[in-house]
Design a protein around this motif. Sequence first.
Motif, short mmCIF file in Angstrom:
data_model
loop_
_atom_site.label_atom_id
_atom_site.label_comp_id
_atom_site.label_asym_id
_atom_site.label_seq_id
_atom_site.Cartn_x
_atom_site.Cartn_y
_atom_site.Cartn_z
N HIS A 137 -26.17 68.16 -37.68
CA HIS A 137 -26.45 67.02 -38.53
C HIS A 137 -27.12 67.48 -39.83
O HIS A 137 -26.83 66.98 -40.92
CB HIS A 137 -27.35 66.03 -37.80
N THR A 138 -28.02 68.46 -39.71
CA THR A 138 -28.68 69.02 -40.89
C THR A 138 -27.65 69.62 -41.83
O THR A 138 -27.70 69.43 -43.05
CB THR A 138 -29.70 70.08 -40.46
N GLY A 139 -26.69 70.37 -41.26
CA GLY A 139 -25.64 70.96 -42.08
C GLY A 139 -24.79 69.91 -42.76
O GLY A 139 -24.41 70.04 -43.93
N LEU A 159 -29.37 70.49 -54.77
CA LEU A 159 -29.10 71.09 -53.46
C LEU A 159 -30.19 72.07 -53.02
O LEU A 159 -30.69 71.98 -51.90
CB LEU A 159 -27.75 71.81 -53.47
N ARG A 160 -30.58 72.99 -53.87
CA ARG A 160 -31.56 73.99 -53.46
C ARG A 160 -32.90 73.36 -53.14
O ARG A 160 -33.55 73.71 -52.15
CB ARG A 160 -31.72 75.07 -54.54
N ARG A 203 -25.56 80.91 -44.35
CA ARG A 203 -24.77 81.52 -45.41
C ARG A 203 -24.62 80.58 -46.61
O ARG A 203 -24.64 81.03 -47.76
CB ARG A 203 -23.40 81.91 -44.86
N ASN A 204 -24.45 79.30 -46.34
CA ASN A 204 -24.17 78.35 -47.41
C ASN A 204 -25.41 77.69 -48.00
O ASN A 204 -25.37 77.19 -49.13
CB ASN A 204 -23.22 77.26 -46.90
N PHE A 205 -26.51 77.69 -47.22
CA PHE A 205 -27.74 77.05 -47.70
C PHE A 205 -28.91 78.01 -47.49
O PHE A 205 -29.79 77.77 -46.66
CB PHE A 205 -27.97 75.73 -46.97
N PRO A 206 -28.95 79.09 -48.24
CA PRO A 206 -29.95 80.14 -48.01
C PRO A 206 -31.38 79.73 -48.29
O PRO A 206 -32.31 80.43 -47.86
CB PRO A 206 -29.50 81.27 -48.96
N VAL A 233 -25.15 66.34 -49.87
CA VAL A 233 -25.92 66.57 -51.10
C VAL A 233 -25.17 67.55 -52.00
O VAL A 233 -25.15 67.40 -53.24
CB VAL A 233 -27.33 67.10 -50.77
N HIS A 234 -24.55 68.55 -51.42
CA HIS A 234 -23.79 69.54 -52.19
C HIS A 234 -22.70 68.87 -53.02
O HIS A 234 -22.45 69.25 -54.17
CB HIS A 234 -23.18 70.57 -51.24
#
Length: 217
Positions: free
Chosen positions: A6-8, A22-23, A46-49, A14-15
């Motif tokens: 769900h977090t992803g 986003l960051r 990998r996508n949301f460092p 948002v992305h």
Amino acid sequence: MGRIKHTGYCSVVVHHTRPADLRTFTSKIRAYSLSDQNDTGIWIRRNFPAMQYVASRHGFNQYPVAAWLGISSPSVDVGGPDTEIISQEWLTANIQIGPLGEKYPDVLYIMEGDSPTLLYNIPNGLGDPEHPSWGSCGGRYTPNPLDGDAQYGDAVDVVQGLNGQTFTSNQATIWRWRDAFQHEFAARIQWTLAPDGPESNTSHPPIVVVNGSCRTS
């Protein structure tokens, strides 16, 4: 893993809708995954460092070496942690009692396998979720190389076991607190047996007062 997925999903929304934010958005999220049981955690990191992501890292399907097994596995660091207080016999006598405790299930594999994710966030004075490297009842974790202070993997503690020997392992970061969290669990079950519930005079953790201020969990 459902909450992690769900977090992803929220991050993906948002992305696509607010990419400039986003960051900042992901940097406020705190995720703790027991293991990478599928590709979700790898994809998120990998996508949301910028997202703080704590996980026990190991090879695919190599769960016996995961840190979270320190919660109750009788096979980790044999001779170090107390195995009696995670046995079915101990649970029957101390936990599976009263109207609430009798709902507690018998041990099938290990008890409370997922609980490090909960214990990690309980403010009991042993740690701070903002600082995984400090350690807590949910284990201790260290920043991964090149990931700064956002992504964390297993750390190792040196702990003296019941047999007097020294154990050095990632699982010791959790089982070192086993006596504390199991007896705390048993004390809370006793609250449910008292006529006036949690406000009874049964055993409670001490309340620390510093400069006239106190904080209870």
